[in-house]
Design an enzyme around this catalytic site. Structure first.
Site, short mmCIF file in Angstrom:
data_model
loop_
_atom_site.label_atom_id
_atom_site.label_comp_id
_atom_site.label_asym_id
_atom_site.label_seq_id
_atom_site.Cartn_x
_atom_site.Cartn_y
_atom_site.Cartn_z
N ASP A 93 0.87 -1.16 0.00
CA ASP A 93 0.00 0.00 0.00
C ASP A 93 0.91 1.22 0.00
OD1 ASP A 93 -2.90 1.06 1.98
OD2 ASP A 93 -2.09 1.71 0.05
N SER A 94 0.36 2.34 -0.50
CA SER A 94 1.23 3.50 -0.81
C SER A 94 1.58 4.30 0.43
CB SER A 94 0.49 4.43 -1.78
OG SER A 94 -0.76 4.76 -1.17
N ASP A 268 -7.92 -7.26 1.50
CA ASP A 268 -6.93 -7.34 2.58
C ASP A 268 -7.57 -6.80 3.85
OD1 ASP A 268 -6.40 -4.26 1.89
OD2 ASP A 268 -5.53 -4.70 3.86
N HIS A 337 -4.28 -20.30 12.98
CA HIS A 337 -5.64 -20.78 12.72
C HIS A 337 -6.45 -19.77 11.92
CE1 HIS A 337 -9.53 -22.53 12.89
NE2 HIS A 337 -9.98 -21.33 13.25
N1 LIG Z 1 -9.82 1.13 4.12
C1 LIG Z 1 -8.68 1.46 3.44
C2 LIG Z 1 -7.51 0.70 3.67
C3 LIG Z 1 -6.34 1.03 2.99
C4 LIG Z 1 -6.32 2.10 2.08
N2 LIG Z 1 -5.17 2.43 1.43
C5 LIG Z 1 -5.16 3.48 0.58
N3 LIG Z 1 -4.00 3.78 -0.08
N4 LIG Z 1 -6.26 4.22 0.31
C6 LIG Z 1 -7.43 3.96 0.94
O1 LIG Z 1 -8.50 4.71 0.67
C7 LIG Z 1 -7.51 2.86 1.86
C8 LIG Z 1 -8.69 2.53 2.54
ZN LIG Z 2 -7.22 -24.39 12.82
#
Ligand SMILES: Nc1ccc2nc(N)nc(O)c2c1
Ligand SMILES: [Zn+2]
Length: 374
Positions: A93-94, A268, A337
């Site tokens: 992620d940036s 993620d 787990h």
């Molecule tokens: N909920 C999220 C999680 C990670 C994110 N990363 C970037 N770069 N921009 C977003 O709007 C995000 C939102």
């Molecule tokens: Zn397990």
């Protein structure tokens, strides 16, 4: 072997779809859940564990790795794959989101975002060019552009202004990294808050920039489930069907199902790893709060058919003891787990989509994860 960036669609079921994305470090079957390894480690697990539990691609984070140990140092050590001994795909992620959620004293200008480190208070500037340079140094297989994650509740005027800046930053990121250069993919991030027309505008502008994949940002930022789903279902079909679609920061089992139903390919979330720390375990019968007294003398495994080391080796009574005693092993076994569950959950979802029974799978899983339970 296909070129990195090749994305081939497999069988679908309604808007849900399966696919295969080629990266410089291997192929990823989609839909896929990506464990979060913010600082170059999925907390408490070794790379061997990740391979055992079936993780295919993990997340790293530009903001954290830039601040510590430094992207130049990681590059000197041969890049993030060699540094952490993980030879599978990595998405970074940036840092835009982390700057807004972690650092103090930040200022947004056309140039980029200036912020003070949450570690030592030092001042930094993340420009689109700087962020791309960091991600290139890390050697990530999928790089995210610098964007502004619009805070929940922002008004239309702010959201519209921010969207324009996010697009201009995306343009500069694209200029700083040619398509497929060094086999590293670059994904755009759609913003636009909770305004459907602004989401469409953001998607349109980013599609013109021809990224190798597209993410929905600005969700899972404190909104209600209904608000997230409203944007999710409206905006996902606007993303190119022939490119991977990534819903950032999502999510709980119920939200993964909604995202797949909308046509999302990649997810993620820190949920499985963070909840491992607070004793919340995920199973196909729903959540188990291992600290509950009812497990004190429960000699049965957490999940009888789970192939993970924790379920094959220990009882609930032992997992509860470790948690209550705050033993380090508790975090490791719970994480093993939870990530095994998320991996199996996605494998079963992919199979259900292939066999045209995704809605039945979704209904069954939603019974185990009712609305209130996520
Ligand atoms: N909920 C999220 C999680 C990670 C994110 N990363 C970037 N770069 N921009 C977003 O709007 C995000 C939102
Ligand atoms: Zn397990």
């Amino acid at each position: 072997m296909n070129l990195p960036g090749t994305f081939t669609l497999g069988p679908g079921d309604g808007s849900a779809r399966t696919g295969r994305l080629t990266t410089a470090h291997g192929e990823i079957e989609t839909p896929v859940f990506m464990p979060v390894g913010t600082q170059g480690t999925v907390k408490s697990l070794c790379p061997d564990d990740l391979r055992t539990i079936g993780a295919r691609i993990i997340l790293g984070n530009t903001y954290h790795l830039y601040l510590r140990p430094g992207d130049e140092l990681v590059a000197k050590m041969g890049g993030l794959h060699r540094f952490m001994a993980w030879d599978g795909p990595i998405l970074t992620d940036s840092g835009g989101f982390q700057v807004f959620s972690l650092s103090g004293l930040r200022r947004i200008t056309e140039e980029g975002v200036t912020f003070s480190s949450h570690i030592d208070g030092s001042k930094h500037l993340f420009s689109p060019e700087k962020v791309i340079s960091i991600e290139r140094n890390l050697g990530s297989d999928i790089m995210m552009v610098l964007d502004e994650c619009v805070p929940y509740g922002a008004d239309r005027a702010y959201t519209e202004k921010s969207l324009g800046l996010t697009t201009r930053w995306a343009t500069r990121c694209r200029a700083a990294h040619a398509p497929l250069d060094r086999g590293q993919l670059l994904f755009g991030i759609v913003q636009g808050g909770f305004f459907k027309d602004l989401r469409a505008e953001s998607a349109r502008q980013l599609i013109d920039l021809a990224f190798e994949g597209y993410a929905l940002g600005g969700l899972s930022v404190g909104e209600s489930r209904a608000e997230m789903y409203d944007i999710l279902y409206d905006a996902t079909p606007l993303l190119p069907a022939d490119k991977p679609r990534y819903l950032m920061g999502v999510g709980a089992p119920r939200d993964l199902l909604a995202g797949m139903a909308a046509g999302i390919d990649m997810f993620d979330c820190v949920l499985p790893t963070r909840n491992a720390r607070n004793g919340t375990l995920f199973t196909f019968q729903g959540k188990v709060n291992i600290k509950r007294a009812e497990y004190r003398e429960d000699d049965s495994p957490l999940e009888a058919d789970c192939p993970c080391y924790a379920c094959r080796t220990f009882s609930k009574a032992y997992l509860r003891h470790l948690y209550v005693a705050r033993e380090l092993l508790s975090y490791r076994l719970n994480t093993l787990h939870n990530l095994t569950f998320f991996s199996r959950f996605m494998a079963q979802a992919r199979q259900a989509i292939r066999e045209g029974r995704f809605e039945a799978f979704r209904t069954a899983m939603e019974a185990a994860y009712p609305e209130t339970d996520a």
